[in-house]
Design a protein around this motif. Structure first.
Motif, PDB file in Angstrom:
ATOM      1  N   GLU A  58       0.822  -1.208   0.000  1.00 14.98           N
ATOM      2  CA  GLU A  58       0.000   0.000   0.000  1.00 14.98           C
ATOM      3  C   GLU A  58       0.862   1.266   0.000  1.00 14.98           C
ATOM      4  N   VAL A  59       1.978   1.209   0.716  1.00 20.42           N
ATOM      5  CA  VAL A  59       2.872   2.374   0.752  1.00 20.42           C
ATOM      6  C   VAL A  59       3.445   2.639  -0.629  1.00 20.42           C
ATOM      7  N   PHE A  60       3.895   1.587  -1.311  1.00 24.88           N
ATOM      8  CA  PHE A  60       4.420   1.767  -2.658  1.00 24.88           C
ATOM      9  C   PHE A  60       3.320   2.212  -3.617  1.00 24.88           C
ATOM     10  N   ALA A  61       2.088   1.747  -3.403  1.00 23.92           N
ATOM     11  CA  ALA A  61       0.977   2.193  -4.252  1.00 23.92           C
ATOM     12  C   ALA A  61       0.731   3.688  -4.071  1.00 23.92           C
ATOM     13  N   LEU A  62       0.786   4.163  -2.825  1.00 22.18           N
ATOM     14  CA  LEU A  62       0.638   5.605  -2.589  1.00 22.18           C
ATOM     15  C   LEU A  62       1.773   6.390  -3.231  1.00 22.18           C
ATOM     16  N   PHE A  63       2.986   5.850  -3.159  1.00 18.44           N
ATOM     17  CA  PHE A  63       4.120   6.503  -3.813  1.00 18.44           C
ATOM     18  C   PHE A  63       3.909   6.560  -5.323  1.00 18.44           C
ATOM     19  N   THR A  64       3.398   5.481  -5.887  1.00 18.30           N
ATOM     20  CA  THR A  64       3.128   5.439  -7.329  1.00 18.30           C
ATOM     21  C   THR A  64       2.048   6.438  -7.711  1.00 18.30           C
TER      22      THR A  64
END
Length: 99
Positions: A58-64
């Motif tokens: 989820e953190v990487f999705a928010l970064f994306t």
């Protein structure tokens, strides 16, 4: 839902996005296709994060999503500048960098 269903959805979105980038000549449609590709990546990140009970996905999705927002801002500015200068957003006419 099973992981396979998320992966199939992401693969379909990714293929539609790649098709749009490769085939379309309109700058806006190419930007929309790139967004489809990035959203397919987000689906995969969240699906695998939920599978492993890890918030990293989820953190990487928010970064994306943040990177995609910046990409859209820059891309729309480029398309707007192309339209102001040429009265067209056809990417096949954007040969200014060719030698």
């Amino acid at each position: 839902m099973l992981l396979n269903q998320f992966l199939l959805l992401a693969a379909a979105l990714f293929c539609i996005g790649v098709y749009g980038v490769l085939v379309r000549k309109n700058g806006m449609l190419v930007l929309m296709s790139i967004e489809l590709i990035l959203n397919s990546v987000n689906i995969n990140l969240v699906a695998f994060g939920a599978l492993t009970d890890d918030v990293g996905g989820e953190v990487f999705a928010l970064f994306t999503i943040a990177v995609a927002a910046a990409e859209v801002g820059v891309g729309l500015a480029i398309v707007l500048l192309m339209y102001r200068n040429r009265r067209s957003i056809d990417l096949s006419e954007a040969d200014l960098m060719k030698g």
